[in-house]
Design an enzyme around this catalytic site. Structure first.
Site, PDB file in Angstrom:
ATOM      1  N   CYS A 108     144.219  65.363  39.200  1.00  8.71           N
ATOM      2  CA  CYS A 108     145.332  64.409  39.319  1.00  8.71           C
ATOM      3  C   CYS A 108     146.648  65.029  39.763  1.00  8.71           C
ATOM      4  O   CYS A 108     147.478  64.345  40.348  1.00  8.71           O
ATOM      5  CB  CYS A 108     145.576  63.716  37.990  1.00  8.71           C
ATOM      6  SG  CYS A 108     144.242  62.639  37.517  1.00  8.71           S
TER       7      CYS A 108
ATOM      8  N   CYS B 263     136.903  58.830  34.309  1.00  7.10           N
ATOM      9  CA  CYS B 263     138.343  58.523  34.329  1.00  7.10           C
ATOM     10  C   CYS B 263     138.926  58.420  35.732  1.00  7.10           C
ATOM     11  O   CYS B 263     140.006  57.873  35.885  1.00  7.10           O
ATOM     12  CB  CYS B 263     139.148  59.498  33.493  1.00  7.10           C
ATOM     13  SG  CYS B 263     138.366  61.047  33.190  1.00  7.10           S
TER      14      CYS B 263
ATOM     15  N   LYS C 145     144.382  54.099  40.968  1.00  4.65           N
ATOM     16  CA  LYS C 145     144.623  53.414  39.684  1.00  4.65           C
ATOM     17  C   LYS C 145     145.134  51.997  39.914  1.00  4.65           C
ATOM     18  O   LYS C 145     144.967  51.128  39.066  1.00  4.65           O
ATOM     19  CB  LYS C 145     145.627  54.199  38.836  1.00  4.65           C
ATOM     20  CG  LYS C 145     145.073  55.499  38.262  1.00  4.65           C
ATOM     21  CD  LYS C 145     144.309  55.286  36.981  1.00  4.65           C
ATOM     22  CE  LYS C 145     143.632  56.574  36.531  1.00  4.65           C
ATOM     23  NZ  LYS C 145     142.590  56.347  35.528  1.00  4.65           N
TER      24      LYS C 145
ATOM     25  N   GLU D  53     136.706  43.944  35.168  1.00 11.90           N
ATOM     26  CA  GLU D  53     136.268  44.538  33.893  1.00 11.90           C
ATOM     27  C   GLU D  53     137.453  44.872  32.990  1.00 11.90           C
ATOM     28  O   GLU D  53     137.282  45.012  31.780  1.00 11.90           O
ATOM     29  CB  GLU D  53     135.496  45.844  34.132  1.00 11.90           C
ATOM     30  CG  GLU D  53     134.162  45.698  34.818  1.00 11.90           C
ATOM     31  CD  GLU D  53     134.272  45.791  36.332  1.00 11.90           C
ATOM     32  OE1 GLU D  53     135.389  45.615  36.865  1.00 11.90           O
ATOM     33  OE2 GLU D  53     133.246  46.037  36.982  1.00 11.90           O
TER      34      GLU D  53
ATOM     35  N   GLU E 273     134.127  60.074  24.495  1.00  8.14           N
ATOM     36  CA  GLU E 273     133.239  60.697  25.477  1.00  8.14           C
ATOM     37  C   GLU E 273     132.406  61.806  24.835  1.00  8.14           C
ATOM     38  O   GLU E 273     131.229  61.983  25.162  1.00  8.14           O
ATOM     39  CB  GLU E 273     134.057  61.241  26.660  1.00  8.14           C
ATOM     40  CG  GLU E 273     133.230  61.440  27.907  1.00  8.14           C
ATOM     41  CD  GLU E 273     134.067  61.331  29.188  1.00  8.14           C
ATOM     42  OE1 GLU E 273     134.876  60.385  29.292  1.00  8.14           O
ATOM     43  OE2 GLU E 273     133.906  62.187  30.061  1.00  8.14           O
TER      44      GLU E 273
ATOM     45  N   GLU F 263     141.994  50.193  40.154  1.00  9.95           N
ATOM     46  CA  GLU F 263     141.319  50.138  38.853  1.00  9.95           C
ATOM     47  C   GLU F 263     141.951  49.035  37.989  1.00  9.95           C
ATOM     48  O   GLU F 263     141.245  48.257  37.350  1.00  9.95           O
ATOM     49  CB  GLU F 263     141.430  51.487  38.123  1.00  9.95           C
ATOM     50  CG  GLU F 263     140.714  51.497  36.770  1.00  9.95           C
ATOM     51  CD  GLU F 263     140.946  52.794  35.976  1.00  9.95           C
ATOM     52  OE1 GLU F 263     140.065  53.662  36.008  1.00  9.95           O
ATOM     53  OE2 GLU F 263     141.998  52.926  35.333  1.00  9.95           O
TER      54      GLU F 263
ATOM     55  N   SER G  49     129.982  57.797  32.254  1.00  8.45           N
ATOM     56  CA  SER G  49     130.425  57.484  30.901  1.00  8.45           C
ATOM     57  C   SER G  49     130.920  56.038  30.816  1.00  8.45           C
ATOM     58  O   SER G  49     131.551  55.538  31.743  1.00  8.45           O
ATOM     59  CB  SER G  49     131.557  58.438  30.514  1.00  8.45           C
ATOM     60  OG  SER G  49     132.236  57.943  29.399  1.00  8.45           O
TER      61      SER G  49
ATOM     62  N   GLU H 130     129.644  60.068  22.912  1.00  9.87           N
ATOM     63  CA  GLU H 130     128.659  59.549  23.851  1.00  9.87           C
ATOM     64  C   GLU H 130     127.780  60.686  24.388  1.00  9.87           C
ATOM     65  O   GLU H 130     126.553  60.568  24.471  1.00  9.87           O
ATOM     66  CB  GLU H 130     129.417  58.861  24.999  1.00  9.87           C
ATOM     67  CG  GLU H 130     128.547  58.187  26.033  1.00  9.87           C
ATOM     68  CD  GLU H 130     129.393  57.566  27.158  1.00  9.87           C
ATOM     69  OE1 GLU H 130     130.538  58.036  27.377  1.00  9.87           O
ATOM     70  OE2 GLU H 130     128.903  56.635  27.805  1.00  9.87           O
TER      71      GLU H 130
HETATM   72 FE1  HC0 Z   1     144.887  61.333  35.669  1.00  2.00          FE
HETATM   73 FE2  HC0 Z   1     143.835  60.404  33.590  1.00  2.00          FE
HETATM   74  S1  HC0 Z   1     144.158  62.585  33.996  1.00  2.00           S
HETATM   75  S2  HC0 Z   1     142.958  60.118  35.670  1.00  2.00           S
HETATM   76  O1  HC0 Z   1     144.185  62.524  36.830  1.00  2.00           O
HETATM   77  O2  HC0 Z   1     141.187  60.964  32.607  1.00  2.00           O
HETATM   78  O3  HC0 Z   1     145.787  59.233  37.530  1.00  2.00           O
HETATM   79  O4  HC0 Z   1     147.514  62.624  35.288  1.00  2.00           O
HETATM   80  O5  HC0 Z   1     146.444  59.508  33.864  1.00  2.00           O
HETATM   81  O6  HC0 Z   1     143.591  57.430  33.086  1.00  2.00           O
HETATM   82  O7  HC0 Z   1     145.031  60.948  30.949  1.00  2.00           O
HETATM   83  C1  HC0 Z   1     145.552  60.117  36.895  1.00  2.00           C
HETATM   84  C2  HC0 Z   1     146.538  62.149  35.569  1.00  2.00           C
HETATM   85  C3  HC0 Z   1     145.543  60.107  34.241  1.00  2.00           C
HETATM   86  C4  HC0 Z   1     143.675  58.559  33.209  1.00  2.00           C
HETATM   87  C5  HC0 Z   1     144.561  60.632  31.893  1.00  2.00           C
HETATM   88  C6  HC0 Z   1     142.191  60.659  32.935  1.00  2.00           C
END
Ligand code: HC0
Ligand code: SF4
Length: 558
Positions: A497, A297, A352, A360, A277, A355, A317, A280
């Site tokens: 998170c 993320c 997640k 993809e 990142e 995701e 990104s 980029e």
């Molecule tokens: Fe998160 Fe992550 S920090 S999104 O909040 O960027 O879910 O803890 O794992 O993938 O590392 C969540 C937390 C993760 C990812 C990381 C990011």
């Protein structure tokens, strides 16, 4: 100073919005279903009723405090009134408590117990309703809804999504999607924040642990697991530790006992994200194209942008999230294994799950991440395995992907991604400079933060937002030319998170402690910067040669 009198005790008024906040400050846990300080006041559940010295009954959440006011919170009339409300709610409620996902964490159950409800005097009018299991993130059960409206206000006011709302009037009133469509067909982004505020089992996080047990007992399958940054500081409180305490070593040990074959830290993936990142971003700064760069993320944010700001996709990104980067690396590493390899991710996040299921992030139809379970589901696994978590000796993650940096760990709190990227971009690699970055404005639990740094002789303008309403307001102010930024970090959940909907529910102080737990882990870590993590160089020189784009980047197709 101004005072009011609560149950014959003087209590100071200090800018509280309503007497409920004053009463709670006085150490009285007045019950409510529908009051959250971060949401608007709805005043529907009437559980927080109080009596003034004339005997007038009013809802504490919607009454502003006044000096000299005398309030009683626990009179015979109030107790009778509260019991009546609870009985009415229970009379219209599915009462299969023992098999409910919310068993032991349900507010209705807790208050029925607190007020000693042993029987319900009214006829049970609850009707079965079909579950909405269309979302990969949450499950809705209308028969358990008590119409407090918390989910509706959360989805509207904090997340600006509005996927759910009240429908119909009178006895037919319910919370519904538009035209009662399955949630998956709405603008829901899967953030799960509605389930965080739902007091009952009407909205719960989808539980995928049953499938996992199957994989774990299959001798021909190697089950690999990665643990997200925020999980280590979110899980402890329910397992005998203090809120925010970092119990990573115990999680690792517990996962091995449960039967996982290899255990890794998503922070390692985050180190790769930082490098990709940062590169980029440097390129975009040079060309000036597609600025500001938005972080990628948070999957609920990506979904939100796809649905509401498709023109911004090019600004997001192309880096895969740390979870996906690490999963791609792990699958590549095990490409020629004899056994079938599945990758499990333990995440603080409900989105997640969605995701992981995106096209993809599949190769020949097989996802890089096969299963996502939340912190709460991991607690279920640990309990179901009969482990006494507090007695497990901490262990380290596996090699060869077992090294992480402090930068990768602070990803789990709002501002962490940005701070990690700034560390990478900063020319001054002294420890003084590293510490100074913490004071640029990147830290703190506020929903909107700004920072400015110097990079390659120019000033870089940064914004950090958590909560999608904050993101939306920021995007509008950029579009209207009121604000200008080069880099924007977006996390859907307030606080980042650590406040993810997959974590055990906590309050503002709890989130603060979790954030502090991650910053503490960074301070204790002997590698601070992502580029200093030895696995990074090793893999760029090895496995990732010629495959960086294939394994670490993504083009969202929409
Ligand atoms: Fe998160 Fe992550 S920090 S999104 O909040 O960027 O879910 O803890 O794992 O993938 O590392 C969540 C937390 C993760 C990812 C990381 C990011
Ligand atoms: Fe709204 Fe998030 Fe709940 Fe979906 S998961 S209904 S977006 S609060």
């Amino acid at each position: 100073t101004e005072f009011m009198v609560i149950d014959n005790m003087p209590v100071e008024i200090n800018g509280e919005r309503n007497i409920l906040d004053v009463i709670r400050k006085a150490g009285i846990d007045l019950p409510t279903f529908c009051y959250y300080s971060e949401l608007s006041v709805y005043g529907a559940c009437r559980m927080c009723v109080v009596e003034d010295h004339w005997g007038t009954i009013q809802a504490a959440c919607s009454t502003p405090p006044k000096a000299g006011m005398e309030i009683h919170t626990n009179t015979p009339r109030l107790r009778k009134y509260r019991k009546m409300i609870l009985e009415l709610l229970l009379s219209n409620h599915c009462r299969d408590c023992t098999t409910c996902e919310k068993n032991g964490k349900c507010k209705l159950q807790e208050l029925a117990q607190r007020f000693g409800i042993k029987q319900v005097r009214f006829h049970n009018t609850s009707e079965d309703s079909e579950l909405d299991t269309s979302s990969l993130c949450i499950v809705r059960d209308k028969s358990k809804c008590i119409l407090c409206g918390d989910c509706v206000r959360m989805c509207n006011e904090v997340q600006n999504v509005g996927a759910i709302d009240f429908a119909f009037r009178g006895s037919k009133m319910c919370v519904s999607t538009a035209f009662d469509e399955p949630l998956a067909n709405t603008k829901c982004v899967g953030c799960g924040q509605c389930s965080v505020v739902c007091p009952t089992g009407a909205i719960v996080v989808r539980n995928d642990t049953a499938k996992l047990w199957k994989e774990l007992s299959d001798k021909n399958t190697k089950v690999i697991v990665q643990i997200a940054p925020a999980v280590r500081v979110g899980i402890g409180k329910e397992l005998g530790f203090s809120e925010g305490q970092n119990v990573m070593g115990r999680i690792v040990a517990a996962l091995r006992r449960i039967g996982f074959d290899e255990v890794f830290d998503t922070s390692t993936g985050a180190d790769f994200t930082v490098l990709e990142e940062a590169e980029e971003f440097s390129k975009r700064l040079l060309t000036g194209d597609n600025l500001p760069l938005f972080t990628s993320c948070c999957p609920a944010w990506v979904r939100y942008a796809e649905l509401n700001y498709p023109q911004l996709i090019k600004n997001i990104s192309t880096c895969r999230s740390p979870m996906q980067m690490l999963a791609s690396i792990l699958k590549e590493h095990h490409r020629n294994d004899e056994k079938r390899v599945v990758v499990v991710a333990v995440m603080p996040c409900t989105a997640k799950k969605q995701e992981a299921a995106r096209d993809e992030f599949k190769e020949d139809g097989v996802p890089y991440v096969d299963y996502v379970i939340t912190t709460q589901e991991l607690i279920h696994l640990i309990k179901e395995a009969n482990l006494i978590f507090s007695e497990i000796e901490p262990e380290a993650v596996d090699m060869p992907f077992g090294t992480t940096s402090g930068s990768g760990v602070i990803f789990g709190v709002t501002g962490g991604v940005t701070e990690a990227v700034i560390r990478r971009l900063s020319d001054d690699k002294s420890s003084f400079a590293l510490r100074a970055i913490a004071f640029t404005g990147v830290r703190g639990m506020q929903g909107v933060k700004e920072a400015r740094i110097d990079c390659n002789g120019r000033e870089v303008k940064i914004a950090i937002v958590s909560g999608l309403k904050n993101a939306d307001d920021l995007i509008r102010s950029i579009q209207q030319g009121e604000k200008q930024y080069d880099f924007v970090e977006v996390m859907s959940c307030p606080g980042g998170c650590i406040g993810g909907a997959g974590q055990p529910v906590t309050n503002r102080d709890g989130k603060y402690n979790r954030g502090a737990g991650l910053y503490n882990a960074d301070r204790m870590s002997n590698i601070k910067r992502s580029e200093e993590n030895p696995i990074i160089k090793e893999l760029y020189d090895g496995m990732l040669k010629g495959k960086v784009h294939k394994l670490l980047h993504v083009n969202y197709r929409k």
